[in-house]
Design a protein around this motif. Structure first.
Motif, PDB file in Angstrom:
ATOM      1  N   ASP A   1      82.393 123.779  48.278  1.00  0.00           N
ATOM      2  CA  ASP A   1      83.249 124.943  48.051  1.00  0.00           C
ATOM      3  C   ASP A   1      84.636 124.773  48.657  1.00  0.00           C
ATOM      4  O   ASP A   1      85.591 125.429  48.208  1.00  0.00           O
ATOM      5  N   ALA A   2      84.742 123.931  49.686  1.00  0.00           N
ATOM      6  CA  ALA A   2      86.028 123.737  50.344  1.00  0.00           C
ATOM      7  C   ALA A   2      86.824 122.582  49.739  1.00  0.00           C
ATOM      8  O   ALA A   2      87.968 122.340  50.137  1.00  0.00           O
ATOM      9  N   ALA A   3      86.259 121.867  48.789  1.00  0.00           N
ATOM     10  CA  ALA A   3      86.949 120.733  48.182  1.00  0.00           C
ATOM     11  C   ALA A   3      88.149 121.215  47.368  1.00  0.00           C
ATOM     12  O   ALA A   3      88.120 122.308  46.797  1.00  0.00           O
ATOM     13  N   PRO A   4      89.210 120.422  47.292  1.00  0.00           N
ATOM     14  CA  PRO A   4      90.371 120.833  46.500  1.00  0.00           C
ATOM     15  C   PRO A   4      90.036 120.897  45.014  1.00  0.00           C
ATOM     16  O   PRO A   4      89.101 120.241  44.532  1.00  0.00           O
ATOM     17  N   LEU A   5      90.800 121.686  44.304  1.00  0.00           N
ATOM     18  CA  LEU A   5      90.632 121.772  42.865  1.00  0.00           C
ATOM     19  C   LEU A   5      91.063 120.454  42.215  1.00  0.00           C
ATOM     20  O   LEU A   5      91.880 119.711  42.769  1.00  0.00           O
ATOM     21  N   VAL A   6      90.512 120.175  41.040  1.00  0.00           N
ATOM     22  CA  VAL A   6      90.801 118.904  40.375  1.00  0.00           C
ATOM     23  C   VAL A   6      92.277 118.837  39.977  1.00  0.00           C
ATOM     24  O   VAL A   6      92.970 119.854  39.873  1.00  0.00           O
ATOM     25  N   LYS A   7      92.741 117.628  39.734  1.00  0.00           N
ATOM     26  CA  LYS A   7      94.120 117.397  39.332  1.00  0.00           C
ATOM     27  C   LYS A   7      94.229 117.426  37.806  1.00  0.00           C
ATOM     28  O   LYS A   7      93.293 117.084  37.089  1.00  0.00           O
ATOM     29  N   ASP A   8      95.404 117.816  37.335  1.00  0.00           N
ATOM     30  CA  ASP A   8      95.735 117.755  35.919  1.00  0.00           C
ATOM     31  C   ASP A   8      97.129 117.137  35.825  1.00  0.00           C
ATOM     32  O   ASP A   8      98.138 117.797  36.075  1.00  0.00           O
ATOM     33  N   LEU A   9      97.185 115.840  35.482  1.00  0.00           N
ATOM     34  CA  LEU A   9      98.462 115.127  35.476  1.00  0.00           C
ATOM     35  C   LEU A   9      99.416 115.652  34.418  1.00  0.00           C
ATOM     36  O   LEU A   9     100.622 115.424  34.512  1.00  0.00           O
ATOM     37  N   GLY A  10      98.897 116.333  33.421  1.00  0.00           N
ATOM     38  CA  GLY A  10      99.788 116.932  32.441  1.00  0.00           C
ATOM     39  C   GLY A  10     100.519 118.126  33.001  1.00  0.00           C
ATOM     40  O   GLY A  10     101.725 118.296  32.802  1.00  0.00           O
ATOM     41  N   ASN A  11      99.809 118.976  33.733  1.00  0.00           N
ATOM     42  CA  ASN A  11     100.423 120.157  34.337  1.00  0.00           C
ATOM     43  C   ASN A  11     101.228 119.819  35.574  1.00  0.00           C
ATOM     44  O   ASN A  11     102.251 120.441  35.852  1.00  0.00           O
ATOM     45  N   ARG A  12     100.740 118.841  36.355  1.00  0.00           N
ATOM     46  CA  ARG A  12     101.397 118.474  37.619  1.00  0.00           C
ATOM     47  C   ARG A  12     101.557 116.957  37.673  1.00  0.00           C
ATOM     48  O   ARG A  12     100.741 116.251  38.264  1.00  0.00           O
ATOM     49  N   PRO A  13     102.625 116.440  37.033  1.00  0.00           N
ATOM     50  CA  PRO A  13     102.818 114.983  36.964  1.00  0.00           C
ATOM     51  C   PRO A  13     102.954 114.301  38.323  1.00  0.00           C
ATOM     52  O   PRO A  13     102.770 113.087  38.413  1.00  0.00           O
ATOM     53  N   ASN A  14     103.264 115.079  39.369  1.00  0.00           N
ATOM     54  CA  ASN A  14     103.389 114.494  40.701  1.00  0.00           C
ATOM     55  C   ASN A  14     102.042 114.227  41.359  1.00  0.00           C
ATOM     56  O   ASN A  14     101.984 113.738  42.492  1.00  0.00           O
TER      57      ASN A  14
END
Length: 640
Positions: A467-480
């Motif tokens: 539950d404390a893990a970070p949310l997944v990444k989306d390189l399209g929404n956040r290219p950084n």
């Protein structure tokens, strides 16, 4: 923390809980694991008390409230049509009438001020009628009884529900008989199938099924005018009485491309219609109608009003409207705008809006042979970007507060919600988290950065089973490469109701799915699952390929383009599918095509022409948005 309503002492003194049994298959039964406590039965008791006090059959009172609000009170906040509480008592100021009307005739003024009338009838303070559920229910009952007496019909809790058709029609606040009858018919349909749910405040309410033959002849006694005939060449079910307000197809400048705001076509001959895209307006009703009449703006086929589900049509279904932000999707879609703001959700997404939208979508789907599933009845937030640079700017409406599960129930195509085999690696799962009780943390709706707690349509996806893990990444929404967030507009880590994924791994209560080229985890305990296994087709990279590109459109190969029509390059998006991964197929039979329409009143053979290719694509469930893969890059297999 869920809010608990206060109960007026005068009503509580005579309140008795209604039965939570005998509900038909039209609604889910109330939870049987534990008997609800008094606070969870407070609203049910208030319905019983108001029925006894004002002489309205309890079944009628419950069904009217369900048709108006599905028994939610929205915390004392008004709907877009100025309605408060479980009974949707209205308090619309005179200055608001024109804005809400969108140029169309509304009901007479007193039907927009029913809260004041309820205050006069009950002697209850308007503030209490807005904020106290028991007072609000009493006010609704008093109104129904008053309408019944006006029609010179008997009043009494023991009267037959069949004899309240006229009063229920009057309660709709409509300006014409057809709209009023639509509301009354919905109420009696709810009565016939029964209903049960836990409300937004944790109240458990159930209404046993009761099938009666309503006295529809009472409608003529209401004094409402006859319904206006549908105008223009509208494409709608007759019940909706759609009006025609054409979007302008006109040239506004000297250049051949200076025109708006849609393209003439002859679908399905120039491209079959595969999708219906659900939008919200992000603006007022009148403002939206002003925009659709601007040739320099974009377009869509239909606009639907929040307060009463009234529909305008603007563009013929055979023509291509400019609404999705993706030309390939535009070529193959019908767009429906719903009055509302995605960050406000239920304040705008009224039940009459859902019901009439579902009626329209069912009609369009049947007419155009569109499957009633979440791969074809899609949100604007599911439309992919066409090239990497525009992925981050794609839209996210209708947002986290659109109730897809209720909507598909109304479509008669409920979202899959049971498993016929275990949820394990390799199976396809359909996400179905519930709605009213699924209050995920969302931020950024209000100026202070908060969002009012309400039901949401998704589960969050995390980088690890924690539950404390970070949310997944989306390189399209956040290219950084930053993690996704809980911002209301950030769809990067959300698996929405009805979406499908392939299980990559299971660890206790946690399920990992393949999502945007990586594993994404969400909690789905076997005791209360949020995802359900189902059979289906998946795509996997062909043997020997380390990665496979994904695309935002399915345009033809270069050789398919005739002379005079430039080749439209199909650019891979920034995502890939890795070896060993699998993704469900949303549609294995899509057209590989490009509809060339770039000038006003195009000149064949190089304009208003469909270019068909032979390079096949599959539509897949990939992330929050859909995507396309080339058939030559993948193997099509049954999930196991």
């Amino acid at each position: 923390m869920l809010r608990r309503p206060k109960i007026l002492a005068a009503l509580a003194a005579v309140a008795l809980p209604i039965s939570v049994i005998g509900v038909s298959s039209g609604g889910p039964p109330a939870a049987a694991a534990a008997a609800p406590g008094p606070s969870a039965q407070a609203a049910a008791s208030a319905f019983h008390a108001a029925s006894q006090q004002y002489g309205v059959p309890e079944s009628v009172l419950l069904a009217v409230s369900y048709a108006e609000t599905r028994w939610d009170d929205h915390g004392g906040k008004p709907s877009t049509s100025g309605g408060y509480g479980l009974m949707h008592l209205t308090a619309v100021d005179a200055g608001e009438r024109e804005e809400r009307s969108g140029g169309a005739e509304l009901a007479k003024a007193d039907s927009l001020r029913t809260l004041d009338k309820a205050s006069t009838l009950t002697g209850l303070d308007p503030v209490a009628l807005r904020n106290d559920p028991a007072a609000n229910i009493a006010g609704g009952a008093a109104l129904l009884a008053d309408y019944q007496r006006t029609l010179e019909l008997p009043v009494g809790a023991g009267t037959s529900a069949a004899d309240w058709y006229g009063a229920i029609s009057s309660y709709a606040g409509a300006s014409d008989q057809r709209t009023a009858a639509d509301f009354a018919d919905d109420v009696y349909a709810t009565l016939a199938r029964g209903a049960a749910r836990t409300t937004n405040t944790g109240q458990q309410i159930a209404m046993p099924a009761l099938k009666v033959t309503p006295a529809k002849s009472q409608l003529a006694k209401t004094g409402l005018r006859a319904a206006p005939a549908a105008t223009g060449a509208t494409e709608c079910p007759a019940q909706l009485g759609c009006e025609w307000l054409p979007a302008p197809y006109s040239q506004y400048g000297p250049g051949a491309g200076d025109y708006g705001n849609h393209d003439l076509a002859n679908r399905p001959k120039t491209g079959k219609i595969d999708y219906i895209v659900i939008h919200d307006t992000e603006g007022s009703w009148q403002g939206t109608l002003n925009l659709i009449q601007d040739p320099k703006y974009v377009s869509w086929q239909y606009t639907m009003r929040s307060s009463d589900g009234h529909v305008w049509q603007h563009v013929d279904a055979k023509d291509v409207a400019w609404h999705a932000g993706n030309w390939y999707v535009n070529m193959h879609a019908i767009g429906i705008e719903h009055e509302g703001f995605a960050a406000q959700g239920a304040t705008w997404y009224t039940d009459v809006l859902y019901r009439n939208s579902a009626r329209l979508v069912r009609y369009l789907a049947q007419k155009n042979d569109i499957p009633l599933d979440r791969a074809h009845i899609i949100g604007h937030d599911q439309v992919p970007g066409t090239v990497p640079a525009n992925v981050a700017g794609m839209h996210w409406d209708p947002g986290p507060y659109w109730d897809w599960e209720h909507y598909f129930d109304l479509l008669g195509a409920p979202i899959y919600g049971h498993s016929i085999f275990p949820v394990k690696a390799g199976t396809i799962v359909t996400v179905k988290p519930g709605f009213a009780g699924n209050e995920q943390v969302v931020t950024g709706c209000n100026t202070d950065g908060t969002c009012a707690p309400q039901g949401t349509n998704f589960v969050y996806l995390r980088q690890a089973p924690d539950d404390a893990a970070p949310l997944v990444k989306d390189l399209g929404n956040r290219p950084n490469g930053a993690d996704s967030t809980t911002q209301v507009s950030d769809i990067g880590a959300r698996a929405a109701a009805g979406s499908q994924y392939v299980v990559a791994e299971r660890s206790g209560d946690w399920v990992a799915i393949w999502y945007l080229g990586a594993k994404a985890w969400f909690k789905s305990p076997t005791s209360a699952p949020d995802a359900f296994a189902k059979p289906g087709l998946v795509v996997k990279p062909k043997a020997g390929l380390a990665t496979v590109p994904v695309y935002g459109r399915a345009y033809p190969e270069k050789a398919a383009y005739p002379a005079g029509i430039p080749y439209q390059v199909v650019t891979p998006l920034q995502y890939t599918i890795g070896a060993g991964q699998a993704y469900p197929v949303g549609d294995a039979d899509i057209e590989t095509d490009y509809y060339r329409a770039t000038t006003f009143a195009g000149v064949p053979p190089t304009d208003h022409v469909q270019v068909l290719g032979t390079d096949r694509y599959y539509q897949i469930w990939f992330g929050h948005r859909m995507a396309y893969v080339r058939a030559a890059d993948v193997d099509l297999k049954l999930a196991h």
